[in-house]
Design a protein around this motif. Structure first.
Motif, PDB file in Angstrom:
ATOM      1  N   UNK A  20       0.798  -1.254   0.095  1.00 15.03           N
ATOM      2  CA  UNK A  20      -0.030  -0.050   0.058  1.00 15.03           C
ATOM      3  C   UNK A  20       0.972   1.419  -0.186  1.00 15.03           C
ATOM      4  N   UNK A  21       2.134   1.064   0.639  1.00 18.06           N
ATOM      5  CA  UNK A  21       2.889   2.266   1.092  1.00 18.06           C
ATOM      6  C   UNK A  21       3.399   3.144  -0.323  1.00 18.06           C
ATOM      7  N   UNK A  22       3.625   2.325  -1.432  1.00 18.86           N
ATOM      8  CA  UNK A  22       4.057   2.909  -2.481  1.00 18.86           C
ATOM      9  C   UNK A  22       2.995   3.546  -3.449  1.00 18.86           C
ATOM     10  N   UNK A  23       1.804   3.646  -3.239  1.00 15.59           N
ATOM     11  CA  UNK A  23       0.683   4.013  -4.031  1.00 15.59           C
ATOM     12  C   UNK A  23       0.673   5.472  -4.226  1.00 15.59           C
ATOM     13  N   UNK A  24       0.073   5.928  -5.362  1.00 20.89           N
ATOM     14  CA  UNK A  24      -0.224   7.321  -5.661  1.00 20.89           C
ATOM     15  C   UNK A  24      -1.232   7.884  -4.471  1.00 20.89           C
ATOM     16  N   UNK A  25      -1.020   9.220  -4.176  1.00 19.03           N
ATOM     17  CA  UNK A  25      -1.977   9.857  -3.347  1.00 19.03           C
ATOM     18  C   UNK A  25      -3.281  10.385  -4.111  1.00 19.03           C
ATOM     19  N   UNK A  26      -4.471  10.199  -3.524  1.00 15.70           N
ATOM     20  CA  UNK A  26      -5.520  10.566  -4.258  1.00 15.70           C
ATOM     21  C   UNK A  26      -6.323  11.797  -3.307  1.00 15.70           C
ATOM     22  N   UNK A  27      -6.009  12.974  -3.540  1.00 17.59           N
ATOM     23  CA  UNK A  27      -6.811  14.126  -2.677  1.00 17.59           C
ATOM     24  C   UNK A  27      -8.129  14.566  -3.231  1.00 17.59           C
ATOM     25  N   UNK A  28      -9.001  14.666  -2.546  1.00 20.73           N
ATOM     26  CA  UNK A  28     -10.289  15.192  -2.984  1.00 20.73           C
ATOM     27  C   UNK A  28     -10.741  16.158  -2.181  1.00 20.73           C
ATOM     28  N   UNK A  78       0.635   6.227 -12.878  1.00 16.94           N
ATOM     29  CA  UNK A  78       0.553   5.991 -11.473  1.00 16.94           C
ATOM     30  C   UNK A  78       1.605   4.792 -11.285  1.00 16.94           C
ATOM     31  N   UNK A  79       1.348   3.778 -12.211  1.00 18.72           N
ATOM     32  CA  UNK A  79       2.252   2.647 -11.861  1.00 18.72           C
ATOM     33  C   UNK A  79       3.820   3.064 -11.956  1.00 18.72           C
ATOM     34  N   UNK A  80       4.058   4.013 -12.711  1.00 20.75           N
ATOM     35  CA  UNK A  80       5.423   4.295 -13.044  1.00 20.75           C
ATOM     36  C   UNK A  80       5.849   5.325 -11.703  1.00 20.75           C
ATOM     37  N   UNK A  81       5.293   6.247 -11.614  1.00 19.87           N
ATOM     38  CA  UNK A  81       5.577   7.129 -10.507  1.00 19.87           C
ATOM     39  C   UNK A  81       5.257   6.689  -8.975  1.00 19.87           C
ATOM     40  N   UNK A  82       4.358   5.862  -8.747  1.00 22.66           N
ATOM     41  CA  UNK A  82       3.833   5.460  -7.469  1.00 22.66           C
ATOM     42  C   UNK A  82       3.783   6.527  -6.284  1.00 22.66           C
ATOM     43  N   UNK A  83       4.281   6.477  -5.307  1.00 21.51           N
ATOM     44  CA  UNK A  83       4.041   7.371  -4.096  1.00 21.51           C
ATOM     45  C   UNK A  83       4.627   8.884  -4.737  1.00 21.51           C
ATOM     46  N   UNK A  84       5.351   8.960  -5.839  1.00 18.55           N
ATOM     47  CA  UNK A  84       5.715  10.439  -6.089  1.00 18.55           C
ATOM     48  C   UNK A  84       4.646  10.982  -6.872  1.00 18.55           C
ATOM     49  N   UNK A  85       3.399  10.351  -7.106  1.00 12.82           N
ATOM     50  CA  UNK A  85       2.343  11.038  -7.922  1.00 12.82           C
ATOM     51  C   UNK A  85       1.228  11.387  -6.984  1.00 12.82           C
ATOM     52  N   UNK A  86       0.758  12.549  -6.815  1.00 12.78           N
ATOM     53  CA  UNK A  86      -0.222  13.004  -6.286  1.00 12.78           C
ATOM     54  C   UNK A  86      -1.472  13.443  -7.026  1.00 12.78           C
ATOM     55  N   UNK A  87      -2.620  13.084  -6.830  1.00 11.68           N
ATOM     56  CA  UNK A  87      -3.762  13.513  -7.629  1.00 11.68           C
ATOM     57  C   UNK A  87      -4.737  14.733  -6.917  1.00 11.68           C
ATOM     58  N   UNK A  88      -4.998  15.958  -7.520  1.00  8.78           N
ATOM     59  CA  UNK A  88      -5.483  16.879  -6.964  1.00  8.78           C
ATOM     60  C   UNK A  88      -6.817  16.838  -7.723  1.00  8.78           C
ATOM     61  N   UNK A  89      -7.972  16.476  -6.827  1.00  8.52           N
ATOM     62  CA  UNK A  89      -9.445  16.200  -7.752  1.00  8.52           C
ATOM     63  C   UNK A  89     -10.404  17.105  -6.767  1.00  8.52           C
ATOM     64  N   UNK A  90     -11.857  17.124  -7.235  1.00 12.83           N
ATOM     65  CA  UNK A  90     -12.731  17.830  -6.424  1.00 12.83           C
ATOM     66  C   UNK A  90     -13.754  16.389  -6.387  1.00 12.83           C
ATOM     67  N   UNK A  91     -14.767  16.704  -5.318  1.00 10.51           N
ATOM     68  CA  UNK A  91     -15.492  15.660  -5.120  1.00 10.51           C
ATOM     69  C   UNK A  91     -16.267  15.059  -6.269  1.00 10.51           C
ATOM     70  N   UNK A  92     -16.797  15.740  -7.368  1.00  6.85           N
ATOM     71  CA  UNK A  92     -17.519  15.464  -8.158  1.00  6.85           C
ATOM     72  C   UNK A  92     -16.426  14.359  -9.501  1.00  6.85           C
ATOM     73  N   UNK A  97      -7.796   3.234  -1.583  1.00  2.00           N
ATOM     74  CA  UNK A  97      -7.449   3.052  -0.286  1.00  2.00           C
ATOM     75  C   UNK A  97      -6.915   4.319   0.282  1.00  2.00           C
ATOM     76  N   UNK A  98      -6.121   5.068  -0.578  1.00  2.00           N
ATOM     77  CA  UNK A  98      -5.562   6.176   0.094  1.00  2.00           C
ATOM     78  C   UNK A  98      -5.946   7.565  -0.245  1.00  2.00           C
ATOM     79  N   UNK A  99      -6.818   7.981   0.488  1.00  2.00           N
ATOM     80  CA  UNK A  99      -7.192   9.473   0.310  1.00  2.00           C
ATOM     81  C   UNK A  99      -6.851  10.140   1.477  1.00  2.00           C
ATOM     82  N   UNK A 100      -6.636  11.412   1.208  1.00  2.00           N
ATOM     83  CA  UNK A 100      -6.194  12.341   2.509  1.00  2.00           C
ATOM     84  C   UNK A 100      -5.440  13.736   1.999  1.00  2.00           C
ATOM     85  N   UNK A 101      -4.748  14.064   3.121  1.00  2.00           N
ATOM     86  CA  UNK A 101      -4.182  15.224   2.912  1.00  2.00           C
ATOM     87  C   UNK A 101      -2.736  15.106   2.532  1.00  2.00           C
ATOM     88  N   UNK A 102      -2.015  16.206   2.130  1.00  2.00           N
ATOM     89  CA  UNK A 102      -0.670  16.063   1.980  1.00  2.00           C
ATOM     90  C   UNK A 102       0.198  15.528   2.989  1.00  2.00           C
TER      91      UNK A 102
END
Ligand SMILES: O=C1O[C@H](COP(=O)(O)O)[C@@H](O)[C@H](O)[C@H]1O
Length: 260
Positions: A1-9, A233-247, A255-260
Protein backbone atom coordinates in the motif's frame (compact mmCIF):
# COMPACT_ATOMS: atom_id res chain seq x y z
CA UNK A 1 0.00 0.00 0.00
CA UNK A 2 2.88 2.36 0.94
CA UNK A 3 4.04 3.06 -2.62
CA UNK A 4 0.71 4.00 -4.11
CA UNK A 5 -0.19 7.40 -5.58
CA UNK A 6 -1.98 9.85 -3.30
CA UNK A 7 -5.52 10.72 -4.25
CA UNK A 8 -6.72 13.98 -2.71
CA UNK A 9 -10.34 15.05 -3.12
CA UNK A 10 -11.48 18.57 -2.23
CA UNK A 11 -14.98 20.01 -1.93
CA UNK A 12 -14.18 22.72 -4.45
CA UNK A 13 -11.49 24.32 -6.55
CA UNK A 14 -10.56 26.96 -3.94
CA UNK A 15 -9.59 24.33 -1.37
CA UNK A 16 -7.83 22.32 -4.07
CA UNK A 17 -5.85 25.36 -5.24
CA UNK A 18 -4.75 26.24 -1.72
CA UNK A 19 -3.35 22.72 -1.06
CA UNK A 20 -1.84 22.60 -4.55
CA UNK A 21 0.05 25.80 -3.70
CA UNK A 22 1.44 24.23 -0.50
CA UNK A 23 2.49 21.13 -2.47
CA UNK A 24 4.18 23.24 -5.16
CA UNK A 25 6.00 25.27 -2.48
CA UNK A 26 7.43 22.04 -1.00
CA UNK A 27 8.58 20.96 -4.46
CA UNK A 28 10.03 24.45 -5.07
CA UNK A 29 12.07 24.28 -1.84
CA UNK A 30 13.35 20.81 -2.73
CA UNK A 31 14.30 21.95 -6.25
CA UNK A 32 16.12 25.04 -4.98
CA UNK A 33 18.03 22.94 -2.44
CA UNK A 34 18.93 20.47 -5.18
CA UNK A 35 20.13 22.81 -7.93
CA UNK A 36 19.15 26.41 -7.12
CA UNK A 37 16.40 26.33 -9.73
CA UNK A 38 12.90 24.88 -9.93
CA UNK A 39 12.38 22.90 -13.14
CA UNK A 40 8.72 22.35 -13.87
CA UNK A 41 6.84 20.78 -16.78
CA UNK A 42 3.32 22.08 -17.31
CA UNK A 43 0.35 20.78 -19.32
CA UNK A 44 -2.36 22.64 -21.16
CA UNK A 45 -6.10 21.98 -21.07
CA UNK A 46 -7.92 22.86 -17.86
CA UNK A 47 -4.76 22.90 -15.72
CA UNK A 48 -3.41 26.46 -16.25
CA UNK A 49 -6.57 28.06 -14.86
CA UNK A 50 -6.37 26.08 -11.60
CA UNK A 51 -2.64 26.65 -11.47
CA UNK A 52 -3.16 30.41 -11.72
CA UNK A 53 -5.61 30.24 -8.82
CA UNK A 54 -3.00 28.41 -6.76
CA UNK A 55 0.02 30.52 -7.67
CA UNK A 56 -1.36 34.04 -7.98
CA UNK A 57 -2.91 34.13 -4.50
CA UNK A 58 -0.99 36.61 -2.32
CA UNK A 59 1.68 35.08 -0.08
CA UNK A 60 0.79 35.07 3.60
CA UNK A 61 4.37 34.70 4.85
CA UNK A 62 7.96 34.45 3.57
CA UNK A 63 7.65 30.65 3.50
CA UNK A 64 4.60 31.00 1.28
CA UNK A 65 6.43 32.92 -1.50
CA UNK A 66 6.43 31.61 -5.04
CA UNK A 67 9.94 32.41 -6.31
CA UNK A 68 9.08 32.74 -9.98
CA UNK A 69 12.52 34.13 -10.79
CA UNK A 70 13.95 30.69 -9.92
CA UNK A 71 11.44 28.78 -12.05
CA UNK A 72 12.18 27.17 -15.41
CA UNK A 73 8.95 26.22 -17.13
CA UNK A 74 8.86 23.54 -19.82
CA UNK A 75 5.85 22.10 -21.63
CA UNK A 76 4.72 18.54 -20.88
CA UNK A 77 3.17 18.59 -24.35
CA UNK A 78 2.59 21.18 -27.02
CA UNK A 79 0.60 21.47 -30.17
CA UNK A 80 2.42 22.17 -33.47
CA UNK A 81 0.88 25.61 -33.89
CA UNK A 82 2.18 29.18 -33.60
CA UNK A 83 2.56 30.42 -30.03
CA UNK A 84 -0.29 32.90 -30.44
CA UNK A 85 -2.66 30.26 -31.90
CA UNK A 86 -5.76 29.46 -29.84
CA UNK A 87 -4.60 25.79 -29.56
CA UNK A 88 -1.16 26.63 -28.18
CA UNK A 89 -0.48 25.35 -24.66
CA UNK A 90 2.12 28.10 -24.29
CA UNK A 91 -0.49 30.67 -25.35
CA UNK A 92 -2.93 29.29 -22.81
CA UNK A 93 -0.41 29.36 -19.96
CA UNK A 94 0.61 32.87 -20.97
CA UNK A 95 -2.97 34.14 -20.91
CA UNK A 96 -3.98 32.34 -17.70
CA UNK A 97 -0.80 32.71 -15.66
CA UNK A 98 2.36 34.21 -17.13
CA UNK A 99 0.85 37.56 -18.10
CA UNK A 100 -0.67 37.89 -14.63
CA UNK A 101 2.44 37.35 -12.52
CA UNK A 102 3.07 40.59 -10.60
CA UNK A 103 6.49 42.05 -11.49
CA UNK A 104 7.64 41.99 -7.83
CA UNK A 105 7.41 38.16 -7.78
CA UNK A 106 10.02 37.90 -10.54
CA UNK A 107 9.48 36.24 -13.90
CA UNK A 108 10.06 32.58 -14.75
CA UNK A 109 12.29 31.41 -17.59
CA UNK A 110 9.82 29.85 -20.01
CA UNK A 111 10.81 27.35 -22.71
CA UNK A 112 8.28 27.28 -25.56
CA UNK A 113 8.71 25.13 -28.68
CA UNK A 114 10.82 26.47 -31.55
CA UNK A 115 8.15 27.47 -34.07
CA UNK A 116 10.66 27.42 -36.96
CA UNK A 117 9.97 23.68 -37.08
CA UNK A 118 6.17 23.58 -37.06
CA UNK A 119 6.06 21.82 -40.42
CA UNK A 120 8.24 18.93 -39.26
CA UNK A 121 7.02 17.52 -35.93
CA UNK A 122 9.90 15.05 -35.66
CA UNK A 123 12.32 17.98 -35.85
CA UNK A 124 10.12 19.99 -33.48
CA UNK A 125 10.37 17.15 -30.93
CA UNK A 126 14.11 16.72 -31.55
CA UNK A 127 14.69 20.43 -30.98
CA UNK A 128 12.75 20.31 -27.71
CA UNK A 129 14.75 17.29 -26.61
CA UNK A 130 17.93 19.21 -27.48
CA UNK A 131 16.72 22.01 -25.25
CA UNK A 132 16.21 19.51 -22.40
CA UNK A 133 19.71 18.16 -22.96
CA UNK A 134 21.06 21.72 -22.63
CA UNK A 135 19.00 22.58 -19.55
CA UNK A 136 19.47 19.25 -17.74
CA UNK A 137 23.13 18.58 -18.71
CA UNK A 138 24.26 16.41 -21.58
CA UNK A 139 22.57 13.23 -22.64
CA UNK A 140 25.82 11.34 -22.03
CA UNK A 141 25.93 12.31 -18.38
CA UNK A 142 22.26 11.99 -17.64
CA UNK A 143 19.97 9.10 -18.54
CA UNK A 144 16.80 11.13 -18.28
CA UNK A 145 15.92 14.73 -17.48
CA UNK A 146 14.54 14.71 -13.93
CA UNK A 147 11.94 17.43 -13.50
CA UNK A 148 11.44 18.74 -9.98
CA UNK A 149 7.72 18.70 -10.69
CA UNK A 150 5.40 17.75 -13.54
CA UNK A 151 1.95 19.33 -13.45
CA UNK A 152 -0.36 17.21 -15.55
CA UNK A 153 -3.95 17.06 -16.71
CA UNK A 154 -6.09 14.01 -17.34
CA UNK A 155 -8.32 13.94 -20.39
CA UNK A 156 -11.77 12.32 -20.27
CA UNK A 157 -10.28 9.36 -22.20
CA UNK A 158 -7.43 8.92 -19.68
CA UNK A 159 -4.78 10.64 -21.79
CA UNK A 160 -2.13 12.81 -20.23
CA UNK A 161 0.42 15.06 -21.96
CA UNK A 162 -0.18 13.97 -25.60
CA UNK A 163 0.02 10.28 -24.65
CA UNK A 164 -3.26 8.73 -25.77
CA UNK A 165 -4.85 5.37 -24.87
CA UNK A 166 -3.62 2.51 -27.07
CA UNK A 167 -1.15 4.71 -28.97
CA UNK A 168 2.26 3.30 -29.89
CA UNK A 169 3.93 6.27 -28.16
CA UNK A 170 3.13 4.61 -24.85
CA UNK A 171 5.87 2.09 -25.71
CA UNK A 172 8.53 4.74 -26.44
CA UNK A 173 11.56 4.07 -24.27
CA UNK A 174 14.36 5.93 -26.04
CA UNK A 175 13.27 9.47 -26.89
CA UNK A 176 12.63 12.05 -24.20
CA UNK A 177 10.34 14.06 -26.45
CA UNK A 178 8.29 12.44 -29.22
CA UNK A 179 6.18 13.72 -32.11
CA UNK A 180 2.60 12.63 -32.67
CA UNK A 181 0.84 13.26 -35.98
CA UNK A 182 -2.43 11.43 -35.33
CA UNK A 183 -3.66 12.80 -32.02
CA UNK A 184 -7.30 11.70 -31.63
CA UNK A 185 -7.95 15.06 -29.97
CA UNK A 186 -7.37 18.02 -32.30
CA UNK A 187 -5.01 19.40 -33.33
CA UNK A 188 -3.45 16.15 -34.66
CA UNK A 189 0.18 17.33 -34.72
CA UNK A 190 1.88 17.70 -31.38
CA UNK A 191 4.96 16.87 -29.37
CA UNK A 192 4.99 15.27 -25.94
CA UNK A 193 7.27 14.21 -23.13
CA UNK A 194 7.47 10.42 -23.16
CA UNK A 195 6.40 8.11 -20.32
CA UNK A 196 9.94 7.44 -18.97
CA UNK A 197 10.52 11.19 -18.57
CA UNK A 198 7.11 11.75 -16.98
CA UNK A 199 7.42 8.87 -14.52
CA UNK A 200 10.94 9.87 -13.42
CA UNK A 201 9.89 13.28 -12.12
CA UNK A 202 10.75 13.96 -8.48
CA UNK A 203 7.07 14.82 -8.01
CA UNK A 204 4.19 14.31 -10.40
CA UNK A 205 0.86 16.04 -9.82
CA UNK A 206 -2.38 15.52 -11.69
CA UNK A 207 -5.24 17.99 -11.51
CA UNK A 208 -8.61 16.54 -12.51
CA UNK A 209 -11.86 18.28 -11.65
CA UNK A 210 -15.53 18.07 -12.51
CA UNK A 211 -18.09 15.31 -12.89
CA UNK A 212 -17.03 14.83 -16.52
CA UNK A 213 -13.90 13.05 -15.23
CA UNK A 214 -15.58 10.59 -12.82
CA UNK A 215 -15.94 7.66 -15.24
CA UNK A 216 -12.35 7.81 -16.36
CA UNK A 217 -11.13 8.29 -12.77
CA UNK A 218 -12.87 5.04 -11.85
CA UNK A 219 -11.19 3.28 -14.75
CA UNK A 220 -7.77 4.73 -13.90
CA UNK A 221 -7.94 3.74 -10.23
CA UNK A 222 -10.00 0.58 -10.38
CA UNK A 223 -9.83 -0.84 -13.85
CA UNK A 224 -7.78 -0.18 -16.93
CA UNK A 225 -4.11 -0.24 -15.93
CA UNK A 226 -3.15 0.42 -19.56
CA UNK A 227 -4.57 3.93 -19.66
CA UNK A 228 -1.84 6.59 -19.94
CA UNK A 229 -2.74 8.14 -16.55
CA UNK A 230 -2.73 4.67 -14.94
CA UNK A 231 0.72 4.02 -16.44
CA UNK A 232 1.98 7.23 -14.82
CA UNK A 233 0.50 6.04 -11.51
CA UNK A 234 2.26 2.71 -11.92
CA UNK A 235 5.63 4.23 -12.85
CA UNK A 236 5.55 7.17 -10.42
CA UNK A 237 3.94 5.36 -7.46
CA UNK A 238 4.08 7.43 -4.25
CA UNK A 239 5.67 10.35 -6.15
CA UNK A 240 2.29 10.88 -7.84
CA UNK A 241 -0.40 13.02 -6.20
CA UNK A 242 -3.86 13.59 -7.66
CA UNK A 243 -5.65 16.86 -6.89
CA UNK A 244 -9.33 16.30 -7.59
CA UNK A 245 -12.68 17.65 -6.51
CA UNK A 246 -15.52 15.56 -5.09
CA UNK A 247 -17.49 15.31 -8.37
CA UNK A 248 -14.44 13.91 -10.20
CA UNK A 249 -14.03 11.00 -7.76
CA UNK A 250 -17.67 10.19 -7.05
CA UNK A 251 -17.91 6.40 -6.82
CA UNK A 252 -14.14 5.86 -6.93
CA UNK A 253 -12.99 3.58 -4.15
CA UNK A 254 -9.32 4.00 -3.44
CA UNK A 255 -7.50 3.07 -0.29
CA UNK A 256 -5.38 6.14 0.19
CA UNK A 257 -7.21 9.43 0.25
CA UNK A 258 -6.29 12.30 2.49
CA UNK A 259 -4.12 15.33 2.98
CA UNK A 260 -0.60 16.10 1.90
O1 LIG B 1 -4.91 18.02 -25.24
C1 LIG B 1 -4.60 18.14 -24.06
O2 LIG B 1 -5.42 17.65 -23.11
C2 LIG B 1 -4.95 17.31 -21.79
C3 LIG B 1 -6.15 17.23 -20.86
O3 LIG B 1 -6.90 18.43 -20.94
P1 LIG B 1 -8.13 18.74 -19.96
O4 LIG B 1 -8.74 19.98 -20.58
O5 LIG B 1 -9.04 17.56 -19.98
O6 LIG B 1 -7.56 19.03 -18.62
C4 LIG B 1 -3.89 18.30 -21.34
O7 LIG B 1 -3.35 17.90 -20.10
C5 LIG B 1 -2.81 18.41 -22.42
O8 LIG B 1 -1.76 19.25 -22.01
C6 LIG B 1 -3.43 18.96 -23.65
O9 LIG B 1 -2.52 19.12 -24.73
Amino acid sequence: MGRQPNLLAFPGVDALASTLRTYILHAQTAGLNRHEAFKVAVSGGSLPKTLAKALLAPAISDDDKIKFDKWEIFFADERAVPLDHEDSNFGLLKAELLDKIPAELGQPKVHPINTEFLNDVQELADQYEKLLIERFATRDSVRLPIFDLLLLGCGPDGHTCSLFPGHELLRETDSWVAPIEDSPKPPPKRITLTLPVVTHGVKIAFVATGGGKKDIMKQIFEGDGGLPCALVNEGGQERVTWFTDTPAVEGVSFPRRGNL
